[in-house]
Design a protein around this motif. Structure first.
Motif, PDB file in Angstrom:
ATOM      1  N   ASP A  29       0.912  -1.301   0.072  1.00 17.42           N
ATOM      2  CA  ASP A  29      -0.117   0.019  -0.014  1.00 17.42           C
ATOM      3  C   ASP A  29       0.714   1.219  -0.008  1.00 17.42           C
ATOM      4  OD1 ASP A  29      -2.130   1.972   0.708  1.00 17.42           O
ATOM      5  OD2 ASP A  29      -3.391   0.079   1.175  1.00 17.42           O
ATOM      6  N   LEU A  30       0.265   2.320  -0.220  1.00 18.71           N
ATOM      7  CA  LEU A  30       1.159   3.584  -0.065  1.00 18.71           C
ATOM      8  C   LEU A  30       0.720   4.510   1.182  1.00 18.71           C
ATOM      9  CD1 LEU A  30       3.373   5.309  -1.711  1.00 18.71           C
ATOM     10  CD2 LEU A  30       1.313   6.395  -2.872  1.00 18.71           C
ATOM     11  N   ASP A  31      -0.343   4.140   1.683  1.00 20.89           N
ATOM     12  CA  ASP A  31      -1.090   5.122   2.602  1.00 20.89           C
ATOM     13  C   ASP A  31      -0.214   4.776   4.108  1.00 20.89           C
ATOM     14  OD1 ASP A  31      -2.561   6.030   5.017  1.00 20.89           O
ATOM     15  OD2 ASP A  31      -4.350   5.990   3.608  1.00 20.89           O
ATOM     16  N   PRO A  32       0.625   6.052   4.673  1.00 15.63           N
ATOM     17  CA  PRO A  32       1.271   5.674   5.512  1.00 15.63           C
ATOM     18  C   PRO A  32       0.585   5.517   6.788  1.00 15.63           C
ATOM     19  CG  PRO A  32       1.283   7.862   4.838  1.00 15.63           C
ATOM     20  CD  PRO A  32       0.490   7.131   3.653  1.00 15.63           C
ATOM     21  N   HIS A  46     -11.188   1.119  -7.178  1.00 11.31           N
ATOM     22  CA  HIS A  46     -11.842   2.095  -7.854  1.00 11.31           C
ATOM     23  C   HIS A  46     -11.488   3.441  -7.857  1.00 11.31           C
ATOM     24  CE1 HIS A  46     -13.185   2.097  -3.347  1.00 11.31           C
ATOM     25  NE2 HIS A  46     -13.397   3.389  -3.730  1.00 11.31           N
ATOM     26  N   TRP A  47     -10.218   3.598  -7.076  1.00 14.44           N
ATOM     27  CA  TRP A  47      -9.454   4.937  -7.051  1.00 14.44           C
ATOM     28  C   TRP A  47      -8.671   5.185  -8.516  1.00 14.44           C
ATOM     29  CZ3 TRP A  47      -7.779   7.836  -2.439  1.00 14.44           C
ATOM     30  CH2 TRP A  47      -8.290   7.645  -1.476  1.00 14.44           C
ATOM     31  N   THR A 102      -0.893  10.406   9.201  1.00 15.62           N
ATOM     32  CA  THR A 102      -2.208  10.751   8.553  1.00 15.62           C
ATOM     33  C   THR A 102      -1.929  12.077   7.704  1.00 15.62           C
ATOM     34  OG1 THR A 102      -3.475   9.812  10.218  1.00 15.62           O
ATOM     35  CG2 THR A 102      -4.558  11.527   9.012  1.00 15.62           C
ATOM     36  N   ALA A 103      -1.189  12.903   8.275  1.00 13.93           N
ATOM     37  CA  ALA A 103      -0.850  14.102   7.608  1.00 13.93           C
ATOM     38  C   ALA A 103      -0.039  13.963   6.281  1.00 13.93           C
ATOM     39  CB  ALA A 103       0.109  15.067   8.463  1.00 13.93           C
ATOM     40  N   ARG A 104       0.761  13.107   6.244  1.00 14.56           N
ATOM     41  CA  ARG A 104       1.489  12.519   4.953  1.00 14.56           C
ATOM     42  C   ARG A 104       0.555  11.684   4.012  1.00 14.56           C
ATOM     43  NH1 ARG A 104       5.204  11.154   8.800  1.00 14.56           N
ATOM     44  NH2 ARG A 104       4.792   8.709   8.573  1.00 14.56           N
ATOM     45  N   ILE A 126      -0.289  13.113   0.218  1.00 18.22           N
ATOM     46  CA  ILE A 126      -0.060  12.080  -0.986  1.00 18.22           C
ATOM     47  C   ILE A 126      -1.383  12.010  -1.845  1.00 18.22           C
ATOM     48  CG2 ILE A 126      -0.117   9.613  -1.692  1.00 18.22           C
ATOM     49  CD1 ILE A 126       1.864   9.270   0.773  1.00 18.22           C
ATOM     50  N   TYR A 127      -2.498  11.810  -1.124  1.00 16.53           N
ATOM     51  CA  TYR A 127      -3.698  11.399  -1.724  1.00 16.53           C
ATOM     52  C   TYR A 127      -4.718  12.745  -1.894  1.00 16.53           C
ATOM     53  CZ  TYR A 127      -2.855   6.294  -1.334  1.00 16.53           C
ATOM     54  OH  TYR A 127      -2.265   5.299  -1.215  1.00 16.53           O
ATOM     55  N   GLY A 128      -4.642  13.746  -0.923  1.00 15.56           N
ATOM     56  CA  GLY A 128      -5.792  14.844  -0.871  1.00 15.56           C
ATOM     57  C   GLY A 128      -6.823  14.064  -0.307  1.00 15.56           C
ATOM     58  N   GLU A 129      -7.964  14.740  -0.660  1.00 11.40           N
ATOM     59  CA  GLU A 129      -9.299  14.285  -0.173  1.00 11.40           C
ATOM     60  C   GLU A 129      -9.831  13.022  -0.903  1.00 11.40           C
ATOM     61  OE1 GLU A 129     -10.940  15.184   2.642  1.00 11.40           O
ATOM     62  OE2 GLU A 129      -9.233  16.608   2.906  1.00 11.40           O
TER      63      GLU A 129
END
Length: 256
Positions: free
Chosen positions: A79-82, A129-130, A207-209, A213-216
């Motif tokens: 995944d990319l979401d830290p 779906h992203w 979460t800030a990172r 990366i993704y924005g909303e």
């Protein structure tokens, strides 16, 4: 969120997993059923000790259920979401059956970060779906290269059939009425869950990172199950069809 584990890690990972599951179930009350069918098909096609790639793994929801059902399985989560990866890594810390990799699935070289060249099964849920159609097709080609002959890929996600607009509208209206009632009963939605994570001392930084990366939250394309199956066959799978569906979602299985 406190327990004995918190004293050493600074976060109660089990509580965060539970919180994530409840938030996701607000959108998908049949979430556990799709996981059960997914693992049924893993067992049917590649057995009870598979090497699995948990694609866009998030907090490791699939991995947790995989290992609970098949203790001899191994899993690679990517995944990319830290923030979600922090929860996953905290949850499975010390479990030698599980490894994680941080990678952007739109990066042509993301597979180089994986510990193995091939997998018995690649599994993903409520994530792709992203992606828009072109990067999704490219990803399916890479997945086909990772799945061994006789192995499987499964994607459980929103798959919209645009040829049935009245059915779609009725289903959506009923689903949103149910969600509104659950919200009145105290369910957290996506935005509220992320507000909690942003306020947690351990998850605030990741979460800030994540939002850098993704924005909303933004959706890509949501092609029909038939279109997913067509692209998967085009990219190297020999068979592909739905093995479960709800009024809004589909679990699509492709066999190499």
């Amino acid at each position: 969120m406190t327990d004995a584990h918190t004293a050493t890690t600074g976060a109660d990972w089990a509580a965060w997993q539970e919180s994530w599951d409840r938030q996701q179930e607000w959108y998908m009350p049949d979430r556990e059923e799709r996981f059960r069918i997914m693992l049924d098909m893993v067992e049917a096609l590649v057995g009870t000790a598979p090497r699995v790639l948990d694609l866009a793994c998030g907090t490791g929801s699939i991995t947790a259920r995989l290992l609970r059902r098949f203790p001899r399985a191994t899993s690679t989560g990517v995944d990319l979401d830290p923030a979600l990866l922090a929860i996953a890594e905290g949850t499975f810390a010390g479990d030698e059956r599980v490894t994680f990799a941080s990678a952007d699935l739109k990066d042509p070289d993301w597979t180089a970060k994986l510990p193995y060249d091939s997998y018995d099964a690649v599994l993903t849920a409520t994530a792709l779906h992203w992606l828009h159609s072109e990067p999704l097709a490219a990803l399916y080609g890479q997945v086909a290269g990772l799945v061994r002959d006789g192995g499987v890929f499964m994607n459980a996600d929103h798959m919209i059939d645009e040829t049935t607009p009245r059915i779609n509208a009725a289903e959506r209206a009923q689903r949103h009425a149910r969600m509104d009632q659950a919200k009145r009963d105290g369910a957290l939605d996506w935005a509220e869950w992320w507000q909690l994570a942003a306020g947690d001392p351990v998850l605030a930084g990741p979460t800030a990172r994540r939002f850098e990366i993704y924005g909303e939250h933004a959706d890509g394309d949501m092609p029909s199950a038939a279109e997913h199956a067509r692209v998967l066959r085009e990219k190297g799978f020999t068979e592909a069809r739905p093995v479960w569906c709800s009024p809004s979602d589909t679990l699509l299985l492709a066999l190499k």
